[in-house]
Design a protein around this motif. Structure first.
Motif, PDB file in Angstrom:
ATOM      1  N   ILE A  88     -10.810 -13.781 -22.742  1.00  0.00           N
ATOM      2  CA  ILE A  88     -10.791 -14.955 -23.237  1.00  0.00           C
ATOM      3  C   ILE A  88     -11.042 -15.955 -22.285  1.00  0.00           C
ATOM      4  CG2 ILE A  88     -10.114 -16.502 -24.960  1.00  0.00           C
ATOM      5  CD1 ILE A  88      -8.531 -14.222 -26.284  1.00  0.00           C
ATOM      6  N   SER A  89     -12.048 -16.846 -22.493  1.00  0.00           N
ATOM      7  CA  SER A  89     -12.258 -18.149 -21.529  1.00  0.00           C
ATOM      8  C   SER A  89     -12.305 -19.303 -22.585  1.00  0.00           C
ATOM      9  CB  SER A  89     -13.539 -17.845 -20.748  1.00  0.00           C
ATOM     10  OG  SER A  89     -13.863 -19.170 -20.155  1.00  0.00           O
ATOM     11  N   ALA A  90     -11.401 -20.325 -22.183  1.00  0.00           N
ATOM     12  CA  ALA A  90     -11.409 -21.405 -23.017  1.00  0.00           C
ATOM     13  C   ALA A  90     -11.366 -22.762 -21.948  1.00  0.00           C
ATOM     14  CB  ALA A  90      -9.969 -21.516 -23.810  1.00  0.00           C
ATOM     15  N   ARG A  91     -12.652 -23.308 -22.154  1.00  0.00           N
ATOM     16  CA  ARG A  91     -12.567 -24.712 -21.439  1.00  0.00           C
ATOM     17  C   ARG A  91     -12.664 -25.915 -22.313  1.00  0.00           C
ATOM     18  NH1 ARG A  91     -15.820 -23.313 -16.105  1.00  0.00           N
ATOM     19  NH2 ARG A  91     -15.395 -25.756 -16.148  1.00  0.00           N
ATOM     20  N   GLY A  92     -11.816 -26.730 -21.905  1.00  0.00           N
ATOM     21  CA  GLY A  92     -12.103 -28.054 -22.962  1.00  0.00           C
ATOM     22  C   GLY A  92     -11.197 -29.037 -22.242  1.00  0.00           C
ATOM     23  N   VAL A  93     -10.605 -29.949 -23.036  1.00  0.00           N
ATOM     24  CA  VAL A  93     -10.136 -31.297 -22.723  1.00  0.00           C
ATOM     25  C   VAL A  93      -8.847 -31.781 -23.478  1.00  0.00           C
ATOM     26  CG1 VAL A  93     -11.483 -32.712 -24.107  1.00  0.00           C
ATOM     27  CG2 VAL A  93     -10.694 -33.673 -21.893  1.00  0.00           C
ATOM     28  N   ARG A  94      -7.808 -32.242 -23.019  1.00  0.00           N
ATOM     29  CA  ARG A  94      -6.728 -32.908 -23.559  1.00  0.00           C
ATOM     30  C   ARG A  94      -6.591 -34.274 -22.949  1.00  0.00           C
ATOM     31  NH1 ARG A  94      -2.324 -29.303 -22.357  1.00  0.00           N
ATOM     32  NH2 ARG A  94      -1.530 -30.957 -21.045  1.00  0.00           N
ATOM     33  N   ASP A 111       3.290 -35.133 -32.010  1.00  0.00           N
ATOM     34  CA  ASP A 111       2.456 -35.079 -33.296  1.00  0.00           C
ATOM     35  C   ASP A 111       0.874 -34.986 -32.696  1.00  0.00           C
ATOM     36  OD1 ASP A 111       0.725 -35.517 -35.304  1.00  0.00           O
ATOM     37  OD2 ASP A 111       2.066 -36.670 -36.365  1.00  0.00           O
ATOM     38  N   PRO A 112       0.373 -33.812 -32.973  1.00  0.00           N
ATOM     39  CA  PRO A 112      -1.019 -33.388 -32.426  1.00  0.00           C
ATOM     40  C   PRO A 112      -2.007 -34.310 -33.062  1.00  0.00           C
ATOM     41  CG  PRO A 112      -0.093 -31.571 -33.724  1.00  0.00           C
ATOM     42  CD  PRO A 112       0.933 -32.624 -33.808  1.00  0.00           C
ATOM     43  N   SER A 113      -1.782 -35.308 -33.969  1.00  0.00           N
ATOM     44  CA  SER A 113      -2.844 -36.093 -34.196  1.00  0.00           C
ATOM     45  C   SER A 113      -2.594 -37.296 -33.152  1.00  0.00           C
ATOM     46  CB  SER A 113      -2.336 -36.761 -35.805  1.00  0.00           C
ATOM     47  OG  SER A 113      -1.181 -37.621 -35.655  1.00  0.00           O
ATOM     48  N   ARG A 114      -1.844 -37.412 -32.314  1.00  0.00           N
ATOM     49  CA  ARG A 114      -1.713 -38.367 -31.237  1.00  0.00           C
ATOM     50  C   ARG A 114      -2.470 -38.287 -30.017  1.00  0.00           C
ATOM     51  NH1 ARG A 114       3.979 -40.282 -30.071  1.00  0.00           N
ATOM     52  NH2 ARG A 114       2.784 -41.985 -29.387  1.00  0.00           N
ATOM     53  N   TYR A 115      -2.996 -37.122 -29.695  1.00  0.00           N
ATOM     54  CA  TYR A 115      -3.841 -36.674 -28.919  1.00  0.00           C
ATOM     55  C   TYR A 115      -5.049 -35.719 -29.195  1.00  0.00           C
ATOM     56  CZ  TYR A 115      -0.948 -32.486 -28.839  1.00  0.00           C
ATOM     57  OH  TYR A 115      -0.274 -31.210 -29.083  1.00  0.00           O
ATOM     58  N   TYR A 116      -6.209 -35.621 -28.333  1.00  0.00           N
ATOM     59  CA  TYR A 116      -7.270 -34.897 -28.535  1.00  0.00           C
ATOM     60  C   TYR A 116      -7.008 -33.724 -27.504  1.00  0.00           C
ATOM     61  CZ  TYR A 116     -12.174 -33.524 -28.801  1.00  0.00           C
ATOM     62  OH  TYR A 116     -13.146 -33.055 -28.905  1.00  0.00           O
ATOM     63  N   PHE A 117      -7.012 -32.358 -28.061  1.00  0.00           N
ATOM     64  CA  PHE A 117      -7.018 -31.351 -27.393  1.00  0.00           C
ATOM     65  C   PHE A 117      -7.835 -30.060 -27.989  1.00  0.00           C
ATOM     66  CE2 PHE A 117      -3.490 -28.073 -25.828  1.00  0.00           C
ATOM     67  CZ  PHE A 117      -4.543 -27.295 -24.789  1.00  0.00           C
ATOM     68  N   ARG A 118      -9.158 -30.069 -27.399  1.00  0.00           N
ATOM     69  CA  ARG A 118     -10.183 -29.092 -28.131  1.00  0.00           C
ATOM     70  C   ARG A 118     -10.689 -28.230 -26.996  1.00  0.00           C
ATOM     71  NH1 ARG A 118      -7.894 -31.528 -31.579  1.00  0.00           N
ATOM     72  NH2 ARG A 118      -9.052 -32.513 -33.301  1.00  0.00           N
ATOM     73  N   THR A 119     -11.254 -27.035 -27.187  1.00  0.00           N
ATOM     74  CA  THR A 119     -11.647 -26.021 -26.274  1.00  0.00           C
ATOM     75  C   THR A 119     -12.856 -25.603 -26.865  1.00  0.00           C
ATOM     76  OG1 THR A 119     -10.255 -24.223 -27.099  1.00  0.00           O
ATOM     77  CG2 THR A 119      -9.619 -25.413 -25.196  1.00  0.00           C
ATOM     78  N   PHE A 136     -16.853 -19.939 -30.178  1.00  0.00           N
ATOM     79  CA  PHE A 136     -15.777 -20.717 -30.864  1.00  0.00           C
ATOM     80  C   PHE A 136     -15.352 -21.906 -30.198  1.00  0.00           C
ATOM     81  CE2 PHE A 136     -15.829 -15.838 -30.635  1.00  0.00           C
ATOM     82  CZ  PHE A 136     -15.572 -15.428 -32.148  1.00  0.00           C
ATOM     83  N   VAL A 137     -14.910 -22.598 -31.340  1.00  0.00           N
ATOM     84  CA  VAL A 137     -14.032 -23.988 -30.838  1.00  0.00           C
ATOM     85  C   VAL A 137     -12.670 -23.828 -31.217  1.00  0.00           C
ATOM     86  CG1 VAL A 137     -16.212 -25.617 -30.753  1.00  0.00           C
ATOM     87  CG2 VAL A 137     -14.934 -25.047 -32.748  1.00  0.00           C
ATOM     88  N   GLY A 138     -11.764 -24.291 -30.331  1.00  0.00           N
ATOM     89  CA  GLY A 138     -10.348 -24.159 -30.718  1.00  0.00           C
ATOM     90  C   GLY A 138      -9.899 -25.581 -31.064  1.00  0.00           C
ATOM     91  N   SER A 139      -8.917 -25.974 -31.927  1.00  0.00           N
ATOM     92  CA  SER A 139      -8.215 -26.971 -32.068  1.00  0.00           C
ATOM     93  C   SER A 139      -6.912 -26.784 -31.834  1.00  0.00           C
ATOM     94  CB  SER A 139      -8.282 -27.342 -33.524  1.00  0.00           C
ATOM     95  OG  SER A 139      -7.664 -28.644 -33.912  1.00  0.00           O
ATOM     96  N   CYS A 140      -6.305 -27.463 -30.552  1.00  0.00           N
ATOM     97  CA  CYS A 140      -5.093 -27.009 -29.947  1.00  0.00           C
ATOM     98  C   CYS A 140      -3.881 -27.986 -30.177  1.00  0.00           C
ATOM     99  CB  CYS A 140      -5.438 -26.807 -28.495  1.00  0.00           C
ATOM    100  SG  CYS A 140      -6.895 -25.835 -28.152  1.00  0.00           S
ATOM    101  N   ILE A 141      -2.731 -27.163 -30.052  1.00  0.00           N
ATOM    102  CA  ILE A 141      -1.528 -27.957 -30.035  1.00  0.00           C
ATOM    103  C   ILE A 141      -0.884 -27.659 -28.594  1.00  0.00           C
ATOM    104  CG2 ILE A 141       0.883 -28.179 -30.986  1.00  0.00           C
ATOM    105  CD1 ILE A 141      -0.769 -27.839 -33.799  1.00  0.00           C
ATOM    106  N   ARG A 142      -0.173 -28.627 -27.988  1.00  0.00           N
ATOM    107  CA  ARG A 142       0.848 -28.338 -26.754  1.00  0.00           C
ATOM    108  C   ARG A 142       2.015 -28.466 -27.183  1.00  0.00           C
ATOM    109  NH1 ARG A 142       2.908 -26.580 -22.720  1.00  0.00           N
ATOM    110  NH2 ARG A 142       2.488 -26.920 -20.442  1.00  0.00           N
ATOM    111  N   GLU A 143       2.779 -27.468 -26.769  1.00  0.00           N
ATOM    112  CA  GLU A 143       4.276 -27.492 -27.017  1.00  0.00           C
ATOM    113  C   GLU A 143       4.912 -27.260 -25.813  1.00  0.00           C
ATOM    114  OE1 GLU A 143       4.838 -24.598 -30.158  1.00  0.00           O
ATOM    115  OE2 GLU A 143       4.197 -25.962 -31.697  1.00  0.00           O
ATOM    116  N   ALA A 144       6.307 -27.322 -25.864  1.00  0.00           N
ATOM    117  CA  ALA A 144       7.040 -27.508 -24.506  1.00  0.00           C
ATOM    118  C   ALA A 144       6.771 -26.057 -23.659  1.00  0.00           C
ATOM    119  CB  ALA A 144       8.437 -27.299 -24.617  1.00  0.00           C
ATOM    120  N   ASN A 145       6.876 -24.925 -24.129  1.00  0.00           N
ATOM    121  CA  ASN A 145       6.378 -23.638 -23.252  1.00  0.00           C
ATOM    122  C   ASN A 145       5.306 -23.189 -23.932  1.00  0.00           C
ATOM    123  OD1 ASN A 145       8.433 -23.966 -21.421  1.00  0.00           O
ATOM    124  ND2 ASN A 145       9.933 -23.678 -23.237  1.00  0.00           N
TER     125      ASN A 145
END
Length: 155
Positions: A88-94, A111-119, A136-145
């Motif tokens: 899997i290769s996922a390129r994007g921006v946060r 809250d993921p609505s406070r930032y943009y994170f797509r791949t 494919f496009v990914g809608s992502c959430i960043r958590e601590a780990n």
């Protein structure tokens, strides 16, 4: 009189979900391409049109831009229950407000609505051509780990 066909309008179909467990951030500092960070993928799961476990050894090779946004280049493998491997290769921006990006870096819940994170995601598989024949496009959430995302197949 000839008629010109219009290209089809793409739609998004939910395809799979990824829950990637991450190792400690490796901060390489300012390089010739920008502030380089590498975050190892140490495990996790993928469910949906492909079911499996993420393998340790992949990573997200990031460049922090001058404005604080992050260019992402994640590459990792998954093994299905039948032993089948996919790459899997996922390129994007946060991106987001600086204080939000700093909170994410500290491992705080945001809250993921406070930032943009797509791949944009592509997959390589020797046994599943349907995975290779789609974008494919990914809608992502960043958590601590971890990073969690839903991947949508672009029709």
């Amino acid at each position: 009189m000839s008629s010109v066909a219009e290209p089809p309008v793409p739609e998004l179909e939910p395809a799979f979900e990824v829950d990637a467990e991450l190792g400690p951030l490796e901060d390489h500092g300012q390089t010739s391409v920008g502030h380089r960070r590498i975050i190892p993928v140490v495990g996790g799961t993928i469910t949906g049109m492909f079911e499996g476990e993420l393998l340790a050894g992949g990573a997200d090779w990031q460049v922090v831009r001058a404005d604080g946004s992050i260019a992402l280049d994640a590459r990792y493998s998954a093994r299905g229950a039948d032993g089948e491997l996919v790459f899997i290769s996922a390129r994007g921006v946060r991106s987001g407000d600086p204080e939000v990006l700093e909170a994410l870096l500290r491992g705080e819940e945001v809250d993921p609505s406070r930032y943009y994170f797509r791949t944009a995601i592509t997959i390589e598989s020797s046994t599943r051509p349907e995975l290779e024949h789609s974008i494919f496009v990914g809608s992502c959430i960043r958590e601590a780990n971890r990073v969690r995302y839903i991947a949508y197949r672009v029709t």
